[in-house]
Write a protein that holds these residues in place. Structure first.
Motif, PDB file in Angstrom:
ATOM      1  N   GLU A  48     -44.618  17.729  86.776  1.00 16.58           N
ATOM      2  CA  GLU A  48     -44.445  19.163  86.964  1.00 16.58           C
ATOM      3  C   GLU A  48     -43.094  19.447  87.611  1.00 16.58           C
ATOM      4  O   GLU A  48     -42.469  18.558  88.205  1.00 16.58           O
ATOM      5  CB  GLU A  48     -45.562  19.728  87.854  1.00 16.58           C
ATOM      6  CG  GLU A  48     -46.968  19.480  87.338  1.00 16.58           C
ATOM      7  CD  GLU A  48     -48.031  19.986  88.288  1.00 16.58           C
ATOM      8  OE1 GLU A  48     -47.681  20.785  89.204  1.00 16.58           O
ATOM      9  OE2 GLU A  48     -49.203  19.572  88.149  1.00 16.58           O
ATOM     10  N   ILE A  82     -41.722  21.437  90.636  1.00 16.29           N
ATOM     11  CA  ILE A  82     -42.306  22.040  91.834  1.00 16.29           C
ATOM     12  C   ILE A  82     -41.199  22.483  92.796  1.00 16.29           C
ATOM     13  O   ILE A  82     -40.095  21.922  92.792  1.00 16.29           O
ATOM     14  CB  ILE A  82     -43.255  21.070  92.548  1.00 16.29           C
ATOM     15  CG1 ILE A  82     -42.500  19.826  93.032  1.00 16.29           C
ATOM     16  CG2 ILE A  82     -44.386  20.647  91.609  1.00 16.29           C
ATOM     17  CD1 ILE A  82     -43.374  18.871  93.830  1.00 16.29           C
ATOM     18  N   SER A 110     -49.674  13.979  86.709  1.00 14.79           N
ATOM     19  CA  SER A 110     -49.002  14.825  85.728  1.00 14.79           C
ATOM     20  C   SER A 110     -47.582  15.046  86.195  1.00 14.79           C
ATOM     21  O   SER A 110     -47.254  14.843  87.365  1.00 14.79           O
ATOM     22  CB  SER A 110     -49.726  16.172  85.591  1.00 14.79           C
ATOM     23  OG  SER A 110     -49.719  16.860  86.860  1.00 14.79           O
TER      24      SER A 110
END
Length: 292
Positions: free
Chosen positions: A8, A10, A6
């Motif tokens: 993301e 971060i 996925s």
């Protein structure tokens, strides 16, 4: 190999660089400038790992992009987060290195060694990386024997890995035959041949690797052949120095004789005085007067 993933955003400070690599400064500046002006074109790739206190990530691909974000003071970075084992992550990192247009061979070599240390066989490493079994065996052999000078030459494209392996397995007295063989096979010619000869001499004098501190001691016992070779090398150096000295002396004698004849001409001396060029260095005047 099926990996869940996925994209993301971060925190940068939660990413661990498992296999850090030295970066080319010029290329790194270009990456940083590009990120600052255009933004991140492609997310980095990380592997999620759960710890006792927090979620952290191992970097799989994109060390340069990550370091550029850190340099620019960014706290978060877009990342493709995958669910994978550490072995799968190592293979993915190695595949990306192989796909670089200008990859550093030393990075590939250490990644290959890492796979070998994890228990992979030569044919498995070759199949996963797209390299030949012979190449994999050669570079691992060089690494295990501490042949850092030869590895650096392979990385720079100065010596083929097959020739580097032969040199590592050959006694110093037989290395010249290896070079001759490489020359006849058109593997080493011109500048590459000269670079290989220089490398072999450095390896003989300073050892296989790059070490800091005092240089390693050669063999405690000095053979008569090595003493004779050192004597001949010193004699050759002195012969060259003598030839240069004699050549310089001949030129100086020629110049002095030419000046004596010119200074004996009244018109020439008058011209020098008119142009205010009638002075000479003291040492030259002393020699012109015949004083030594």
């Amino acid at each position: 190999m099926s990996l869940g993933q996925s994209i993301e955003i971060i925190p940068v400070n939660t990413i661990d660089v498992v296999n850090p690599r030295a970066r080319n400064r010029r290329i790194f500046r270009e990456i940083t400038t590009s990120v600052a002006e255009l933004g991140l074109k492609r997310p980095i790739t990380v592997r999620r790992k759960e710890t006792d206190n927090e979620t952290r990530y191992d970097l799989v691909c994109g060390q340069g992009r990550l370091e550029a974000y850190q340099t620019l003071g960014q706290r978060e970075i877009p990342a493709i987060v995958i669910e994978a084992t550490s072995e799968d992550s190592a293979i993915m990192s190695l595949v990306e290195n192989c796909a670089r247009r200008q990859h550093r061979a030393i990075d590939l070599l250490h990644d290959i060694e890492g796979l070998k240390n994890r228990g992979y066989e030569y044919d498995e490493i070759a199949r996963k990386t797209g390299l030949t079994v012979e190449y994999v065996k050669a570079v691992i052999s060089l690494l295990e024997n501490g042949e850092h000078r030869l590895l650096r030459a392979v990385e720079a494209g100065q010596v083929p890995v097959s020739i580097a392996l032969l040199i590592s397995q050959t006694e110093d007295t037989e290395v010249q035959s290896v070079l001759q063989q490489a020359y006849e096979q058109k593997l080493l010619r011109g500048q590459r041949l000269m670079a290989a000869k220089k490398l072999i001499e450095q390896r003989r004098r300073r050892g296989k690797g790059y070490k800091t501190g005092p240089r390693r001691m050669e063999s405690a016992s000095v053979s008569s052949n090595s003493l004779l070779r050192a004597y001949r090398e010193d004699v050759d150096r002195k012969k060259v120095l003598i030839r240069k000295s004699n050549s310089t002396k001949s030129r100086l004698v020629f110049i002095l004789e030419a000046l004596r004849r010119l200074l004996a001409e009244a018109d020439f001396v008058a011209l020098l005085e008119a142009e205010k060029l009638d002075t000479l260095p003291k040492n030259l005047v002393v020699r012109l007067q015949g004083t030594t």
